[in-house]
Enzyme design. Structure first.
Site, PDB file in Angstrom:
ATOM      1  CB  SER A  85      -8.006   3.496   3.133  1.00  0.00           C
ATOM      2  OG  SER A  85      -7.111   2.929   4.095  1.00  0.00           O
ATOM      3  CE  LYS A  91      -3.881   1.931   2.719  1.00  0.00           C
ATOM      4  NZ  LYS A  91      -4.702   1.693   3.925  1.00  0.00           N
ATOM      5  CB  SER A 149      -8.225   0.671   6.123  1.00  0.00           C
ATOM      6  OG  SER A 149      -8.855   1.925   6.222  1.00  0.00           O
TER       7      SER A 149
END
Length: 499
Positions: free
Chosen positions: A162, A72, A186
């Site tokens: 996210s 990420k 997330s």
């Protein structure tokens, strides 16, 4: 991923061939075709790293040798890849070094394939941001329905956030596995939206050092994979003590997370369901489900029961609900994409208190090649770009965009205030100032603890410290000095009256 590891160990495929195949699949499905937009940036050194691992096969020492992994884009890498959190403000930002979890992956032989797209700043920038949207990376699409978009270009079936790109990349086969992060949902949300497996670790199981933060008391990283076994294999590598993250020093983990995996593992497992039909008014979770959602959850529970799990139904008492007075902070929702625009949003206050403190320290200690040094700089950058719509991809003109949570954190909360600086080492202050701050324990509390036999060693040390302070006025706090001086003046006045 376990099949890939077996193929690498047997010599049926090389790290270079795997990396090349992943890059080709990214070109075909992420950059073209359905344009999933899950990968924000590729590692320019990925093939070179893979080439060096062609002669190395996975082993106990290097279990991920040759395995392509995506990170990420809020996880720092000290190479030529930027670490941006999806923000145009950090477009050129690099990191001083690898995050601790990246060091562990490299040590295990993983090929860092690139950075995955995400909801900008892990969905703390504004209220009701579209899941998977960032100003730098654009909109991530759900791989199962990538063409189903509304008139604003937002997926009707969102990819979750996210850690959107991390989840979509795994589901679409763009990498063997990925690493995402979570503060509140997330990892879990995008995993559920894309049909993959994740583990949301307890804070402290995986080091948070080198991750662009929201709140240190809630942040954690976690594996995102296609199977439970793959998640356990990746967790074996990621879970380790780290001197840069003090809270990891108390972790308890098995030697091997895969050791207890079994097909009958659900037999006898007690699984709580916070829903009691006999207490419908206190059913705060399942009571709100629409009919199709309630039907789906009933089917899932039935599957668990068929596998031998014991379902324990009990409504969660109101006192246990998240939220309540003093736990949230009002923020005006200015997001034009939100159905609640113009209303007050109430994000958890701890997120905004810790956000400014933690993000400022990340920018100071980790970020390089950028003029952005504080959260105030990010807000100012975004404001300066309002008239330049070309800088901001997406369905909404830049001048209409919202960064309300950042503005609230910047204006209302200073870096030397609030619970963020009152957390002690057990909550993992990753960027503590060199001089430790002392928390004053009121004398009445120490007397109470002595009466109740609860004077701990730490309080005893504080008592000794206070005893030393009384040896000289110079070491008294301003409040105690004023109190002492007032008492002396009163005693002197009383003496004069007696004379």
């Amino acid at each position: 991923m376990s099949d890939i590891i077996d193929a690498l160990a047997a010599g049926r495929v090389t790290a270079t061939a795997l990396t090349t195949a992943c890059l080709a699949r990214i070109a075909a499905f992420d950059r073209a075709g359905p344009m999933l937009n899950a990968v924000r940036a590729l590692n320019p050194d990925a093939l070179a790293i893979a080439g060096k691992l062609d002669g190395t096969r996975p082993s106990a020492k290097r279990p991920l040798a040759g395995v392509p992994i995506l990170l990420k884009d809020n996880i720092a890498t000290g190479d030529r890849q930027p670490t941006t959190a999806g923000s145009l403000a950090l477009e050129s930002a690099r990191a001083r070094g690898d995050a601790t979890l990246v060091k562990l992956l490299r040590k295990a032989g993983a090929v860092i394939l690139g950075k995955a797209n995400l909801t900008e700043f892990a969905n703390i920038l504004a209220t009701d941001m579209p899941s998977g949207y960032s100003s730098l990376g654009g909109q991530v699409k759900n791989p199962y329905v990538p063409t189903l978009l509304d008139d604003r270009g937002i997926p009707v079936v969102d990819p979750g956030g996210s850690s959107s790109g991390s989840a979509v990349a795994v589901a679409a086969g763009l990498c063997a596995a990925s690493v995402g992060t979570e503060t509140s949902g997330s990892l879990l949300h995008p995993a559920s939206r894309n049909g993959i497996v994740t583990v949301k670790p307890t804070v402290g199981l995986i080091s948070r050092a080198g991750i662009v933060p929201i709140a240190h008391s809630r942040d954690t990283a976690g594996p995102m994979t296609r199977t439970v076994r793959d998640a356990a294999i990746l967790l074996n590598v990621l879970a380790a003590e780290d001197p840069l993250d003090p809270v990891t020093e108390r972790q308890r983990r098995p030697a091997d997370y895969t050791a207890d995996l079994a097909r009958d593992a659900m037999k006898g497992a007690r699984i709580g369901v916070p829903s009691d039909p006999a207490d419908p008014l206190n059913d705060s979770y399942y009571g709100k489900l629409p009919p199709d959602g309630a039907r789906l959850m009933a089917e899932v529970i039935k599957v668990l029961e068929d596998l031998g799990a014991i379902i324990v139904r009990a409504a969660m008492p109101t006192a246990g609900w998240i939220g309540g007075p003093g736990t949230t902070m009002p923020v005006l929702n200015r997001n034009p994409l939100s159905r609640n625009k113009g209303n007050l949003a109430t994000p958890p206050i701890v997120f905004l208190y810790e956000l400014k403190h933690d993000l400022n320290l990340y920018l100071r200690d980790w970020a390089t090649n950028t003029d952005i040094k504080t959260i105030a700089d990010i807000v100012a950058f975004n404001d300066s770009c309002r008239e330049s719509a070309a800088l901001w991809p997406g369905p909404v003109p830049r001048r209409q965009r919202d960064q309300g949570r950042f503005e609230r954190a910047r204006i209302q909360i200073g870096p030397g205030h609030g619970p963020a600086l009152r957390q002690d080492a057990r909550h993992g202050r990753l960027h503590e100032p060199a001089k430790a701050r002392r928390r004053v324990v009121p004398r009445r509390h120490r007397r109470r603890d002595r009466r109740q036999g609860r004077l701990s060693q730490r309080h005893g040390a504080r008592r000794l410290r206070f005893g030393r302070r009384r040896q000289g006025h110079a070491r008294l706090s301003a409040r105690r000095r004023l109190r002492r001086e007032s008492l002396e003046r009163a005693q002197a006045a009383a003496s004069r009256l007696r004379l």
